[in-house]
Write an enzyme that holds these catalytic residues in place. Sequence first.
Site, PDB file in Angstrom:
ATOM      1  N   GLU A 125      -5.378  -4.618  10.676  1.00 44.78           N
ATOM      2  CA  GLU A 125      -4.389  -3.565  10.866  1.00 44.78           C
ATOM      3  C   GLU A 125      -4.712  -2.791  12.140  1.00 44.78           C
ATOM      4  O   GLU A 125      -5.520  -1.845  12.099  1.00 44.78           O
ATOM      5  CB  GLU A 125      -4.413  -2.593   9.674  1.00 44.78           C
ATOM      6  CG  GLU A 125      -4.061  -3.226   8.350  1.00 44.78           C
ATOM      7  CD  GLU A 125      -3.457  -2.205   7.382  1.00 44.78           C
ATOM      8  OE1 GLU A 125      -2.368  -2.466   6.882  1.00 44.78           O
ATOM      9  OE2 GLU A 125      -4.071  -1.149   7.160  1.00 44.78           O
ATOM     10  N   GLY A 154       2.377   2.751  10.846  1.00 46.72           N
ATOM     11  CA  GLY A 154       3.337   3.843  10.690  1.00 46.72           C
ATOM     12  C   GLY A 154       4.021   4.271  11.967  1.00 46.72           C
ATOM     13  O   GLY A 154       4.588   5.358  12.041  1.00 46.72           O
ATOM     14  N   GLU A 157      -7.048   4.899   7.541  1.00 48.76           N
ATOM     15  CA  GLU A 157      -6.848   6.291   7.114  1.00 48.76           C
ATOM     16  C   GLU A 157      -8.063   6.818   6.345  1.00 48.76           C
ATOM     17  O   GLU A 157      -8.273   8.031   6.267  1.00 48.76           O
ATOM     18  CB  GLU A 157      -5.546   6.398   6.295  1.00 48.76           C
ATOM     19  CG  GLU A 157      -4.328   6.212   7.201  1.00 48.76           C
ATOM     20  CD  GLU A 157      -3.110   5.601   6.543  1.00 48.76           C
ATOM     21  OE1 GLU A 157      -3.059   5.541   5.307  1.00 48.76           O
ATOM     22  OE2 GLU A 157      -2.201   5.169   7.283  1.00 48.76           O
ATOM     23  N   SER A 183       3.363  -1.590  10.579  1.00 46.97           N
ATOM     24  CA  SER A 183       4.812  -1.584  10.807  1.00 46.97           C
ATOM     25  C   SER A 183       5.468  -2.929  10.476  1.00 46.97           C
ATOM     26  O   SER A 183       6.439  -3.331  11.132  1.00 46.97           O
ATOM     27  CB  SER A 183       5.140  -1.155  12.238  1.00 46.97           C
ATOM     28  OG  SER A 183       4.687   0.176  12.453  1.00 46.97           O
ATOM     29  N   ASN A 224       0.863  -1.178   0.000  1.00 51.79           N
ATOM     30  CA  ASN A 224       0.000   0.000   0.000  1.00 51.79           C
ATOM     31  C   ASN A 224       0.902   1.231   0.000  1.00 51.79           C
ATOM     32  O   ASN A 224       1.454   1.606   1.030  1.00 51.79           O
ATOM     33  CB  ASN A 224      -0.909  -0.023   1.242  1.00 51.79           C
ATOM     34  CG  ASN A 224      -1.808   1.196   1.309  1.00 51.79           C
ATOM     35  OD1 ASN A 224      -1.842   2.000   0.380  1.00 51.79           O
ATOM     36  ND2 ASN A 224      -2.539   1.337   2.410  1.00 51.79           N
ATOM     37  N   HIS A 249      -9.634   1.161   4.875  1.00 54.44           N
ATOM     38  CA  HIS A 249      -8.370   1.428   5.570  1.00 54.44           C
ATOM     39  C   HIS A 249      -8.614   2.439   6.701  1.00 54.44           C
ATOM     40  O   HIS A 249      -9.451   3.332   6.568  1.00 54.44           O
ATOM     41  CB  HIS A 249      -7.329   1.968   4.581  1.00 54.44           C
ATOM     42  CG  HIS A 249      -5.952   1.965   5.152  1.00 54.44           C
ATOM     43  ND1 HIS A 249      -5.523   2.934   6.034  1.00 54.44           N
ATOM     44  CD2 HIS A 249      -4.935   1.091   5.012  1.00 54.44           C
ATOM     45  CE1 HIS A 249      -4.277   2.650   6.396  1.00 54.44           C
ATOM     46  NE2 HIS A 249      -3.890   1.541   5.790  1.00 54.44           N
ATOM     47  N   LYS A 274       0.049   4.206  -0.369  1.00 52.21           N
ATOM     48  CA  LYS A 274      -0.641   5.385   0.177  1.00 52.21           C
ATOM     49  C   LYS A 274      -0.410   6.595  -0.751  1.00 52.21           C
ATOM     50  O   LYS A 274      -0.442   6.406  -1.964  1.00 52.21           O
ATOM     51  CB  LYS A 274      -0.203   5.631   1.626  1.00 52.21           C
ATOM     52  CG  LYS A 274      -0.368   4.361   2.480  1.00 52.21           C
ATOM     53  CD  LYS A 274      -0.174   4.585   3.947  1.00 52.21           C
ATOM     54  CE  LYS A 274      -0.367   3.262   4.698  1.00 52.21           C
ATOM     55  NZ  LYS A 274      -0.284   3.396   6.138  1.00 52.21           N
TER      56      LYS A 274
HETATM   57  P1  13P Z   1       2.890   0.768   7.730  1.00 52.65           P
HETATM   58  O1  13P Z   1       3.458  -0.516   7.175  1.00 52.65           O
HETATM   59  O2  13P Z   1       3.584   1.992   7.220  1.00 52.65           O
HETATM   60  O3  13P Z   1       2.757   0.722   9.216  1.00 52.65           O
HETATM   61  O4  13P Z   1       1.398   0.884   7.143  1.00 52.65           O
HETATM   62  C1  13P Z   1       0.563  -0.212   7.250  1.00 52.65           C
HETATM   63  C2  13P Z   1      -0.639   0.074   6.462  1.00 52.65           C
HETATM   64  O5  13P Z   1      -1.433   0.932   6.801  1.00 52.65           O
HETATM   65  C3  13P Z   1      -0.849  -0.717   5.238  1.00 52.65           C
HETATM   66  O6  13P Z   1      -2.122  -0.522   4.731  1.00 52.65           O
END
Ligand code: 13P
Length: 227
Positions: free
Chosen positions: A154, A160, A87, A191, A8, A85, A10
């Site tokens: 997640e 992150g 976010e 992470s 991902n 997600h 992002k």
């Molecule tokens: P990170 O691997 O940066 O923690 O992000 C995970 C994520 O949100 C994948 O969709």
Amino acid sequence: MKKLIIANWKLNPSTLKDAQALAASISVKAKNKVVLCPPTIYLSNIQYPNIGAQDCFWQEKGAFTGQVSALQLKDLKIKYCIIGHSERRAVGDTDEMVNAKAKALLAQNIIPVICIGFGTTVEHDDLEVTDILKSQLDVDLAGVDKSKVIVAYEPVWAIGTGKNATSEHVEKISIFIKTKYGVPIVLYGGSANAANAKEFLEQQNVGGLLVGGASLNATDFNKIINL
Ligand code: 13P
């Protein structure tokens, strides 16, 4: 056994040139199955065997400014689409919306990758976490063919932050989701990186990883997909 590793990206990288260079540096003959999910604006210009989108809208067409439909994704030969997600949930996506998106994607034969875990905290024990996930999945998966979706667990506190959940916890949660809902593949995200990926992939019921930050570094990501 082959696992599924989804990148991902992002809102990265900032130019099409950099996105194409990143995609070109990811092995196409990895040990595991790999899906790259670049930003929507690059979807038609990235070459890779499996491409996914990061979100979609539930309506097919019409007066919906700024949206992208599952029908349009299908036209671009997109095979997977992340929905729900954390976010997206943080800016207003609800479980009802996730459910509508899952149905719209399946109608186009695109595999929804449904993210859950928003609202969990590091303090919650396994039982409290399963309660929160159940409240999300009961709505996200209502009326959906569960054998055709992927769920990504997640924990929002792990995204992150450099703090990952333990592989034992993720294995327990994966078993819960698979047995309660009949979902065939459960991924972990939060992470995940080249140093900790192996312990997750070794868990029998963890079907793979949804990787954010570490998927933007070709060296690290190539390590993960070849574990
Ligand atoms: P990170 O691997 O940066 O923690 O992000 C995970 C994520 O949100 C994948 O969709």
